[in-house]
Every structure is written in structure tokens, then in C-alpha cells.
Design an enzyme around this catalytic site. Sequence first.
Site, PDB file in Angstrom:
ATOM      1  N   HIS A  44       0.807  -1.220   0.000  1.00 19.13           N
ATOM      2  CA  HIS A  44       0.000   0.000   0.000  1.00 19.13           C
ATOM      3  C   HIS A  44       0.840   1.270   0.000  1.00 19.13           C
ATOM      4  CE1 HIS A  44      -3.808  -2.043   0.366  1.00 19.13           C
ATOM      5  NE2 HIS A  44      -3.337  -2.774   1.366  1.00 19.13           N
ATOM      6  N   ASP A  83      17.039  -9.758  -1.388  1.00 18.51           N
ATOM      7  CA  ASP A  83      18.387  -9.439  -1.859  1.00 18.51           C
ATOM      8  C   ASP A  83      18.907  -8.126  -1.285  1.00 18.51           C
ATOM      9  OD1 ASP A  83      18.558 -11.765  -3.328  1.00 18.51           O
ATOM     10  OD2 ASP A  83      18.260 -10.822  -5.286  1.00 18.51           O
TER      11      ASP A  83
END
Length: 256
Positions: A44, A83
Site C-alpha cells: 500500500h 536481496d
Amino acid sequence: MTGLKSDIETGAPLFGCWIELYSAFATEVVVQAGYDFLLVDLEHGPGSVMDAALQLQVAAGSGCHGICRVPKNDDSWIKRVLDVGFDGVMIPAVDSVEDARRAVASCRYPPAGKRGMAAAIVRAARYGRDCWDYVEAANRDVVVICQIESAQAVEAVEEIARVEGVDMLFVGPADLSSDMGYVGEVDHPEVMKAITRVEQAAKAAGKLLGAIPTPGRSTQELREAGYDIIVPGADTILLRDAADAQVASLKSGTSS
């Protein structure tokens, strides 16, 4: 700094703050306040993965962990936030066993899953300096959080909770109540009945629990119910409420 999973497993609940503003300065204020973790919202919130990574850099060395809610249950999103170094991933709208298995696979390197192998270059592995140590640690320590926020998910919650690699069920009361036909009634008795079923499923499967407080259920009540992480506020709400209160006092002439 100890890992998020090990800190959760100490038994005392951890408290976090939603990050919606993606302001390094606002996040710094939140971190310095002493929250246990940031919950950076890519579902959101308006930020990018790059913006999300900046919030981790702000928190680096503070002992404040990072969880990221991805926009959807998709391996390309999940691997990117892992990552850059998030300790955990919250996956929205996990409605079935298949959804849960897909989420877990996206968070684990082969052979345990299908996470893309880029540990030789990514921030999470210190740009490859800790490549293979990180691969081993990530498969063990990344916290996989499945959001239960629909009637369909509640019907399947016992099976979802038993999926190997799912670490936590996180109740989404706003979406759950809406999906059940009680828009805005997050504490409706039927919604609470569904939430109780989620709690029971998690505990029966030995899984962790997360939630946000609601008007009818305080942070303290969530603690007493055995929740492991609680997210009582957001940077936007903290700023909004403080600004509203100050302006109201100024205009009423009651400010000091």
C-alpha cells in the site's frame, strides 16, 4: 545484532512500526524511538524496492530489524526485497495451501525453494563477501509471514499453518472483515470468531502469530493472547495524530 527469528523466539512480543512515508528522516525518528522492527509496506505504500532498501540503511546497526510487505505473492518481488537485506517477508492474501507453498519456495534457495541465486553480488550478502554463509543462513533465518485476510484463507488456515517453511500467520483484520461482509467492523463477533480460528491453527501447528490492534482489542490484549509481533502504528498515523492534536489545541487556545 541478533537475527529477527531468534529475537521473536525469545518469547517476548516484538513491536514494529509500518513505514509508509519512505522518508529517511522519519524512519530515523522511528528507529531512534526504539521499535524492534520496521514493517516497510510495498503493498500500500508508494515506495520502490530502492526506497525500501534506504529504510534498511537508516536502521543499520541499530538493532531494529526489517520486514517488508511485498505487493503480491510473486517470486520476482520477494527475491528483490530479500536481496537488499530484509530479515522477513510478509506476503499478502495467502488464501490456500498452494499460495503458502509458493511463498515459501520464493524465500528459499534451491534445493529448498526457487529463490534466484545472486548472493555473489547482493547487499544482503555484503555484496558477495558473505556469499555462501548468507545462502545457508537465509534458508534458515528468513521469516516467512503469510497474511490471513479473507474468508477463503480462514477456511484453509489449518492446512496453511501446517505448510513447512511458513513461520508466521499475520491477521489482516480490515481486509478480513471486508471480505466477510462486515466492512469497517473489524471487531464484529463473526470476524473475531474467524480470528480465533486463525490463532488456534497457528498454535496447533507451532507457528508464530502477528497482528495489529483494533478498537476492540488493545495491544495488551494481543500480548495476553500470545501474539509474537504486534504493529500498533505507522509513521503516517503518528505524524497525522500529532499534527491534528497540536492544530486542535492551537485553534482552541488550549496549547501551552
